[in-house]
Design an enzyme around this catalytic site. Structure first.
Site, PDB file in Angstrom:
ATOM      1  N   ASP A 227      35.506  27.858  70.914  1.00  0.00           N
ATOM      2  CA  ASP A 227      35.593  28.549  69.641  1.00  0.00           C
ATOM      3  C   ASP A 227      34.333  29.390  69.485  1.00  0.00           C
ATOM      4  O   ASP A 227      33.497  29.481  70.401  1.00  0.00           O
ATOM      5  CB  ASP A 227      35.798  27.564  68.486  1.00  0.00           C
ATOM      6  CG  ASP A 227      34.574  26.721  68.157  1.00  0.00           C
ATOM      7  OD1 ASP A 227      33.547  26.801  68.878  1.00  0.00           O
ATOM      8  OD2 ASP A 227      34.635  25.960  67.187  1.00  0.00           O
ATOM      9  N   HIS A 228      34.186  30.019  68.318  1.00  0.00           N
ATOM     10  CA  HIS A 228      33.040  30.895  68.064  1.00  0.00           C
ATOM     11  C   HIS A 228      31.707  30.152  68.076  1.00  0.00           C
ATOM     12  O   HIS A 228      30.694  30.707  68.485  1.00  0.00           O
ATOM     13  CB  HIS A 228      33.216  31.597  66.711  1.00  0.00           C
ATOM     14  CG  HIS A 228      33.265  30.635  65.561  1.00  0.00           C
ATOM     15  ND1 HIS A 228      34.380  29.868  65.295  1.00  0.00           N
ATOM     16  CD2 HIS A 228      32.340  30.292  64.640  1.00  0.00           C
ATOM     17  CE1 HIS A 228      34.138  29.098  64.246  1.00  0.00           C
ATOM     18  NE2 HIS A 228      32.905  29.340  63.826  1.00  0.00           N
TER      19      HIS A 228
ATOM     20  N   CYS B  24      32.922  23.562  71.604  1.00  0.00           N
ATOM     21  CA  CYS B  24      32.865  23.946  70.194  1.00  0.00           C
ATOM     22  C   CYS B  24      31.491  23.539  69.679  1.00  0.00           C
ATOM     23  O   CYS B  24      30.595  23.264  70.481  1.00  0.00           O
ATOM     24  CB  CYS B  24      34.016  23.340  69.383  1.00  0.00           C
ATOM     25  SG  CYS B  24      33.987  21.551  69.148  1.00  0.00           S
ATOM     26  N   GLY B  25      31.305  23.497  68.383  1.00  0.00           N
ATOM     27  CA  GLY B  25      29.993  23.158  67.842  1.00  0.00           C
ATOM     28  C   GLY B  25      29.490  21.811  68.309  1.00  0.00           C
ATOM     29  O   GLY B  25      28.349  21.670  68.751  1.00  0.00           O
ATOM     30  N   THR B  26      30.341  20.790  68.225  1.00  0.00           N
ATOM     31  CA  THR B  26      29.957  19.438  68.652  1.00  0.00           C
ATOM     32  C   THR B  26      30.686  18.986  69.915  1.00  0.00           C
ATOM     33  O   THR B  26      30.279  18.008  70.533  1.00  0.00           O
ATOM     34  CB  THR B  26      30.282  18.399  67.562  1.00  0.00           C
ATOM     35  OG1 THR B  26      31.695  18.397  67.343  1.00  0.00           O
ATOM     36  CG2 THR B  26      29.532  18.690  66.274  1.00  0.00           C
ATOM     37  N   GLY B  27      31.772  19.641  70.269  1.00  0.00           N
ATOM     38  CA  GLY B  27      32.626  19.196  71.369  1.00  0.00           C
ATOM     39  C   GLY B  27      33.697  18.231  70.902  1.00  0.00           C
ATOM     40  O   GLY B  27      34.680  18.008  71.593  1.00  0.00           O
ATOM     41  N   ILE B  28      33.529  17.678  69.716  1.00  0.00           N
ATOM     42  CA  ILE B  28      34.448  16.649  69.231  1.00  0.00           C
ATOM     43  C   ILE B  28      35.788  17.240  68.812  1.00  0.00           C
ATOM     44  O   ILE B  28      36.850  16.805  69.272  1.00  0.00           O
ATOM     45  CB  ILE B  28      33.810  15.847  68.079  1.00  0.00           C
ATOM     46  CG1 ILE B  28      32.562  15.112  68.568  1.00  0.00           C
ATOM     47  CG2 ILE B  28      34.815  14.866  67.482  1.00  0.00           C
ATOM     48  CD1 ILE B  28      31.703  14.540  67.455  1.00  0.00           C
ATOM     49  N   GLY B  29      35.767  18.226  67.938  1.00  0.00           N
ATOM     50  CA  GLY B  29      37.019  18.789  67.436  1.00  0.00           C
ATOM     51  C   GLY B  29      37.906  19.343  68.531  1.00  0.00           C
ATOM     52  O   GLY B  29      39.108  19.065  68.581  1.00  0.00           O
TER      53      GLY B  29
ATOM     54  N   HIS C 235      35.537   6.764  86.601  1.00  0.00           N
ATOM     55  CA  HIS C 235      36.335   5.637  86.105  1.00  0.00           C
ATOM     56  C   HIS C 235      37.555   6.026  85.288  1.00  0.00           C
ATOM     57  O   HIS C 235      38.528   5.275  85.263  1.00  0.00           O
ATOM     58  CB  HIS C 235      35.460   4.719  85.248  1.00  0.00           C
ATOM     59  CG  HIS C 235      34.443   3.979  86.040  1.00  0.00           C
ATOM     60  ND1 HIS C 235      33.552   3.123  85.456  1.00  0.00           N
ATOM     61  CD2 HIS C 235      34.151   3.972  87.371  1.00  0.00           C
ATOM     62  CE1 HIS C 235      32.760   2.596  86.384  1.00  0.00           C
ATOM     63  NE2 HIS C 235      33.101   3.116  87.559  1.00  0.00           N
TER      64      HIS C 235
ATOM     65  N   ARG D  47      40.536  -0.277  90.968  1.00  0.00           N
ATOM     66  CA  ARG D  47      40.861  -0.959  89.713  1.00  0.00           C
ATOM     67  C   ARG D  47      40.943   0.011  88.542  1.00  0.00           C
ATOM     68  O   ARG D  47      41.627  -0.255  87.554  1.00  0.00           O
ATOM     69  CB  ARG D  47      39.842  -2.065  89.427  1.00  0.00           C
ATOM     70  CG  ARG D  47      38.468  -1.586  89.044  1.00  0.00           C
ATOM     71  CD  ARG D  47      37.494  -2.760  88.872  1.00  0.00           C
ATOM     72  NE  ARG D  47      36.235  -2.368  88.310  1.00  0.00           N
ATOM     73  CZ  ARG D  47      35.226  -1.839  88.971  1.00  0.00           C
ATOM     74  NH1 ARG D  47      35.334  -1.627  90.286  1.00  0.00           N
ATOM     75  NH2 ARG D  47      34.100  -1.521  88.368  1.00  0.00           N
ATOM     76  N   HIS D  48      40.269   1.159  88.659  1.00  0.00           N
ATOM     77  CA  HIS D  48      40.283   2.150  87.584  1.00  0.00           C
ATOM     78  C   HIS D  48      41.622   2.873  87.505  1.00  0.00           C
ATOM     79  O   HIS D  48      42.026   3.305  86.429  1.00  0.00           O
ATOM     80  CB  HIS D  48      39.142   3.145  87.770  1.00  0.00           C
ATOM     81  CG  HIS D  48      37.816   2.468  87.874  1.00  0.00           C
ATOM     82  ND1 HIS D  48      37.243   1.785  86.825  1.00  0.00           N
ATOM     83  CD2 HIS D  48      36.975   2.328  88.924  1.00  0.00           C
ATOM     84  CE1 HIS D  48      36.100   1.267  87.214  1.00  0.00           C
ATOM     85  NE2 HIS D  48      35.912   1.578  88.494  1.00  0.00           N
TER      86      HIS D  48
END
Length: 148
Positions: A7-8, A64-69, A97, A131-132
């Site tokens: 995003d911007h 994005c600003g935080t990467g979260i959204g 993993h 296992r992963h």
């Protein structure tokens, strides 16, 4: 080939990541946004995630600003395992993993130097399997349960 989008709020970091990928000889395609004007991160999270989920690209990077959204939007696309990483350890282990196929970062969280190290750790680490693999399959089964 890698798909990349932002995003911007992370447009400047995206440009730096693209330059870094060019220097490393990593092929990529920029799926937007294409300037610093305000846009909505879900549009680009979805766009990159759909391109990765379709098999057109082997991995995706979204910012994005935080990467979260943008990671939340990307993770709504079936088949996507997008991890927000703010350190190299997480970037390495989400590949090793979790077989993450997308990386999310925040321009307001990580500086340019660290961002390039995170990208390198993510792209250079293969999935360990073993296992992963069973755990990743369990994640896919959860996804299937809710995507009927």
């Amino acid at each position: 080939m890698i798909a990349i989008g932002s995003d911007h709020a992370a447009y400047n970091l995206k440009l730096l990541v693209e330059e870094h990928l060019k220097e490393k000889g990593v092929e990529f395609e920029d799926l937007g946004c294409y300037g610093p004007e305000r846009v909505d991160y879900p549009v680009y999270g979805q766009k990159v995630a759909e391109a990765v989920a379709s098999g057109q690209y082997e991995a995706g990077i979204v910012l994005c600003g935080t990467g979260i959204g943008i990671s939340l939007a990307a993770n709504k696309v079936p088949g996507i395992r997008c991890a927000v990483c703010s350190d190299t350890y997480s970037a390495k282990y989400t590949r090793l993993h979790n077989d993450a196929n997308m990386l999310a970062m925040g321009e307001r969280v990580v500086g340019p130097g660290l961002a390039m190290e995170i990208v390198d750790a993510f792209l250079s680490t293969p999935f360990e399997g073993g296992r992963h693999a069973a755990r990743v399959a369990m994640i896919s089964e959860i996804e299937k349960k809710y995507n009927k």
